[in-house]
Design an enzyme around this catalytic site. Structure first.
Site, mmCIF file in Angstrom:
data_model
loop_
_atom_site.group_PDB
_atom_site.id
_atom_site.type_symbol
_atom_site.label_atom_id
_atom_site.label_comp_id
_atom_site.label_asym_id
_atom_site.label_seq_id
_atom_site.Cartn_x
_atom_site.Cartn_y
_atom_site.Cartn_z
ATOM 1 N N CYS A 68 24.211 30.709 16.874
ATOM 2 C CA CYS A 68 25.023 30.032 17.883
ATOM 3 C C CYS A 68 25.437 28.675 17.321
ATOM 4 C CB CYS A 68 24.233 29.872 19.175
ATOM 5 S SG CYS A 68 25.217 29.114 20.460
ATOM 6 N N GLY A 69 26.731 28.507 17.120
ATOM 7 C CA GLY A 69 27.231 27.269 16.508
ATOM 8 C C GLY A 69 27.129 26.082 17.436
ATOM 9 N N HIS A 70 27.581 26.233 18.683
ATOM 10 C CA HIS A 70 27.504 25.088 19.596
ATOM 11 C C HIS A 70 26.037 24.771 19.859
ATOM 12 C CE1 HIS A 70 26.314 27.428 23.207
ATOM 13 N NE2 HIS A 70 25.919 26.251 23.629
ATOM 14 N N HIS B 92 31.384 39.644 21.434
ATOM 15 C CA HIS B 92 32.185 38.444 21.719
ATOM 16 C C HIS B 92 33.664 38.812 21.513
ATOM 17 C CE1 HIS B 92 28.286 36.595 20.878
ATOM 18 N NE2 HIS B 92 28.711 35.490 21.454
ATOM 19 N N ASP C 109 32.870 30.831 26.821
ATOM 20 C CA ASP C 109 32.391 29.669 26.073
ATOM 21 C C ASP C 109 33.258 28.462 26.413
ATOM 22 O OD1 ASP C 109 31.429 27.866 24.180
ATOM 23 O OD2 ASP C 109 31.175 29.417 22.662
ATOM 24 N N CYS D 57 33.442 27.590 20.280
ATOM 25 C CA CYS D 57 32.557 28.630 19.751
ATOM 26 C C CYS D 57 32.420 28.519 18.227
ATOM 27 C CB CYS D 57 33.049 30.028 20.125
ATOM 28 S SG CYS D 57 31.817 31.295 19.812
ATOM 29 N N GLY D 58 31.237 28.088 17.801
ATOM 30 C CA GLY D 58 31.016 27.871 16.364
ATOM 31 C C GLY D 58 31.058 29.155 15.557
ATOM 32 N N THR D 59 30.392 30.207 16.063
ATOM 33 C CA THR D 59 30.416 31.464 15.304
ATOM 34 C C THR D 59 31.810 32.102 15.414
ATOM 35 O OG1 THR D 59 29.405 32.558 17.226
ATOM 36 C CG2 THR D 59 27.928 31.921 15.437
HETATM 37 O O1 PYC Z 1 29.087 28.421 19.466
HETATM 38 O O2 PYC Z 1 28.590 30.183 18.279
HETATM 39 C C1 PYC Z 1 28.730 29.619 19.350
HETATM 40 C C2 PYC Z 1 28.464 30.362 20.598
HETATM 41 C C3 PYC Z 1 28.136 31.677 20.717
HETATM 42 C C4 PYC Z 1 27.986 31.926 22.075
HETATM 43 C C5 PYC Z 1 28.208 30.759 22.752
HETATM 44 N N1 PYC Z 1 28.501 29.806 21.825
#
Ligand code: PYC
Length: 317
Positions: free
Chosen positions: A91-93, A211, A237, A241-243
């Site tokens: 999870c990036g965030h 996702h 999100d 979303c980082g990923t």
């Molecule tokens: O930021 O990767 C992310 C992420 C995945 C699900 C919610 N945020």
């Protein structure tokens, strides 16, 4: 009367998307590779996951982060991210929220820190002033221009890509990406998610595409794109979303639209921004993405888990 179990948590948000870090009171999952400990967490501690992030203590949008000892040399900790329906690969965030949390509580200093996740080691640099850069796991476009058919016969075309989670990325959808259309966006992306499942479309080695990401023009001319991202438990999100941004970079590079070192500014449905770039292209064509964002701590609390409370373990479907 039994004493309630106490869980110390810190909440933050990264560009609007919340993260709840479990600092103490979480389960002891032992040692060994984090991927195995994640399976144990899913098998034996699902009630704990639900107690931490689901109502009445949390909400569908909250992402939890369970800090664990790392089994990887050079990592300061392991982390298992989880949400309203299960665990996440990465999870990036959440990683940005975790690093700001650790910095705010004096547990790390500015600089680079490595974390073990169930899908690989991630390096995060705390830049100070709530800013964090995450060097994510290698990301790649798996399949391009994949068609899926919705129940009303409409066809939707997208790419399947890995950015630490599996994504279906859609450019052509004809919808407005703004907060006034969240219900419509959620219904549309949920239909895509179900259609992919019905048609047996997956990521590599059967990875579930949980996702769904829609792209459109940015509102702010300094940015390159705006997105709407549907998460596995049907929440969207609030951050870019980082990923998902990592998966996007992989597709842009595969399509010859972005080069190593060029900055990509991804805007969320709220207008919050991740600055992203590809720092390396590996021999197998996978990219190493770097995502920079800002998080703020919003609370430090003790959750009380009283087994005599009928909703102690959260409200689950
Ligand atoms: O930021 O990767 C992310 C992420 C995945 C699900 C919610 N945020």
């Amino acid at each position: 009367m039994t004493q309630p179990h106490r869980v110390e948590v810190v909440d933050s948000h990264t560009g609007g998307e919340p993260t709840r870090v479990v600092l103490s009171g979480g389960p002891d999952l032992g040692r060994g590779p984090l991927a195995q400990r994640r399976q144990l967490f899913e098998r034996e501690w699902d009630h704990f996951r639900s107690a931490i992030v689901n109502e009445p203590r949390g909400s569908d949008v909250l992402v939890g982060a369970l800090l664990c000892p790392s089994s990887e040399p050079g990592c300061i900790a392991g982390v298992i991210f989880f949400n309203n329906v299960g665990t996440l690969n990465m999870c990036g965030h959440g990683m940005i929220g975790l690093v700001v949390t650790l910095a705010e509580f004096g547990m790390i200093q500015p600089g680079r820190h490595r974390f073990e996740t169930p899908v690989g080691v991630v390096e995060a640099e705390y830049l100070g002033k709530n800013r964090v850069t995450v060097e994510n796991v290698p990301s790649y476009q798996y399949r391009k221009n994949v068609r899926t058919v919705l129940p009303d016969g409409r066809q939707v075309q997208g790419d399947i890509a890995w950015g630490g989670n599996w994504f279906f990325l859609v450019e052509e959808h004809g919808l407005e990406l703004d907060l006034g259309h969240v219900e419509e966006l959620t219904a549309f992306t949920w239909e895509i998610r179900q259609a992919l499942e019905r048609q047996g479309l997956t990521g590599d080695r059967g990875g579930v595409i949980d996702h769904i990401e829609l792209f459109g023009p940015p509102r702010d001319a300094r940015n390159h794109s705006r997105n709407f991202v549907l998460c596995p438990g049907k929440a969207y999100d609030r951050s870019p979303c980082g990923t998902g941004t990592s998966a996007k970079l992989a597709c842009l590079v595969a399509d010859g639209k972005l080069r190593q070192g060029e900055v990509w500014r991804q805007e969320s449905i709220l207008g919050s921004v991740f600055e992203a770039e590809v720092v390396r292209i590996l021999e197998d064509g996978k990219i190493v993405p770097r995502i920079t964002g800002t998080a703020h701590v919003t609370s430090h609390a003790t959750l009380l888990l009283d087994p005599e409370d009928p909703f102690c373990w959260g409200i689950r479907p």
